[in-house]
Design an enzyme around this catalytic site. Sequence first.
Site, mmCIF file in Angstrom:
data_model
loop_
_atom_site.group_PDB
_atom_site.id
_atom_site.type_symbol
_atom_site.label_atom_id
_atom_site.label_comp_id
_atom_site.label_asym_id
_atom_site.label_seq_id
_atom_site.Cartn_x
_atom_site.Cartn_y
_atom_site.Cartn_z
ATOM 1 N N SER A 31 0.832 -1.224 0.000
ATOM 2 C CA SER A 31 0.000 0.000 0.000
ATOM 3 C C SER A 31 0.861 1.266 0.000
ATOM 4 O O SER A 31 0.556 2.231 -0.717
ATOM 5 C CB SER A 31 -0.969 0.003 1.187
ATOM 6 N N HIS A 47 -1.991 -8.909 1.956
ATOM 7 C CA HIS A 47 -1.671 -7.647 2.646
ATOM 8 C C HIS A 47 -2.831 -7.341 3.606
ATOM 9 O O HIS A 47 -3.166 -8.157 4.458
ATOM 10 C CB HIS A 47 -1.430 -6.577 1.571
ATOM 11 N N HIS A 97 5.674 -12.901 7.394
ATOM 12 C CA HIS A 97 5.909 -11.520 6.967
ATOM 13 C C HIS A 97 7.083 -11.477 6.006
ATOM 14 O O HIS A 97 8.018 -12.265 6.132
ATOM 15 C CB HIS A 97 6.196 -10.604 8.175
ATOM 16 N N ARG A 100 3.058 -4.912 16.771
ATOM 17 C CA ARG A 100 1.660 -4.454 16.655
ATOM 18 C C ARG A 100 0.716 -5.552 17.153
ATOM 19 O O ARG A 100 -0.346 -5.269 17.693
ATOM 20 C CB ARG A 100 1.348 -4.072 15.204
ATOM 21 N N ASP A 155 -2.257 -8.586 11.671
ATOM 22 C CA ASP A 155 -3.632 -8.991 11.360
ATOM 23 C C ASP A 155 -4.126 -10.170 12.194
ATOM 24 O O ASP A 155 -5.321 -10.460 12.205
ATOM 25 C CB ASP A 155 -3.731 -9.329 9.864
#
Length: 440
Positions: A241, A271, A318, A327, A373
Amino acid sequence: MEKLKNLFKAKADQLGAEIKDILKEHGSKKIGEVQLAQAYQGMRGITGMVYETSLLDAQEGIRFRGYSIPELQEKLPKAPGGSEPLPEGIFYLMLTGELPTEADVKELSADWAKRSAMPAHVTRTIDALPVETHPMTQFVVGVMALQTDSLFAKKYAEGVNKKDYWSYAYEDSMNLIARLPAVAAHVYRRKYKGGQTIAPAAGLDWAGNFAHMLGFETDKFRELMRLYLTIHADHEGGNVSAHTTHLVGSALSDPYLAFAAGMNGLAGPLHGLANQEVIKWIFEMQKALGTEKPTSEQIAEYVKKTLAEGKVVPGYGHAVLRKTDPRFSAQMEFAKKHMADDALCNTVWNIFETVPPILQSLGKIKNPWPNVDAHSGALLVNAGMREYDYYTVLFGVSRALGVLAGLIWDRGLSFPIERPKSVTTANVKAWLKGEDSIWE
Ligand code: HAX
């Protein structure tokens, strides 16, 4: 908010002059070597662009202008009575490299609120789509409809001096960020709540107002939005992105066009769409096993079945990170504080214990650990938002902060159009035989 704009300009002029000197003296120095495999395999590890707002370390995770996520949770201003950072603060930090004061953040909230009114045709354009259209498509169509307001496109058409591009990129980016929560909330209310939209409330921060327009009024949801919109904001420049926004913007496509392009990349399942895939996968597992709380053994069997069917385990792996995503850890900490007994969160933690050794045992996966995620869906379900095919829109609203700050920097530093070289396999074969020197 002239102060922020002027501060950015001063920083960009200073860094621009430093870059000029660096390139004059060191421009021909090599910063790496490209291997044949890298050209074929997603350009992994090739340093090929400069992106100022954040930097990803494979072992440590993301740092925004040098600050880790726990540091930001401590240092960025919070809403009154809240304990999570306000996303306004991370935008200010990414744009200027300086930590904002409470007053800076308040001023930015007020500035975005002032810029937030949407032209009426934006919702009409979204409403022309079938209601069942994926929320990311509706969101991107809304962003494209906002493009009619682009000052950058207008000024370019009028023939403005290129020294001033940054100023119009700044104005467009600020207007776009200010309006995104209303576009995103419209998509949510239209798709899941019968089209009953909620007007913005005066005096709320950007994330708090977004929560309000979505229809969630609890402190828990507001605080979750503040954390969520802060930690998803940026992940250095090479992710799909950010890189897409940068690439498309390099053609001097205006910030609306560039951001919409980046969002189309975020909508891919490898993604940003992975956040919906994770929760969908967990719900399917619960259904297949007939239990809300699968045991570690049951999870392991289900993971093996997923892999045997030639699918990925969403939320794991990843391209750059080689450890648990900070995160993920920040979200786990939020869950332990606000919803420690939640069955879904406990399942996410059980998956966290079970999946990495299985992925590791395959021998080919470079990072068996959870990414951002893997946790976000469970938090949202607990806080009341179960419509998981909407989750990537939340990610997109947050990602705007990083990629648009990056785009303002691109114009502030007058970066040129991006144009890497490609070759064909015929070139490669000839080069390997010594018959073609195209790479030398
Ligand atoms: N489950 C199963 N297989 C996986 C896997 C996973 N979670 N992660 C990687 N692999 C596989 C790859 O598909 C690849 O297989 P082949 O050699 O058969 O093609 C192999 O392991 C090596 O891949 P890698 O080098 O470790 O990983 P990549 O850099 O190619 O891909 C991905 C990184 C994130 C795309 C990958 O780990 C993946 O598909 N994960 C699941 C989807 C996901 O969670 N995406 C979100 C990532 C974070 C993000 O961008 N959020 O927005």
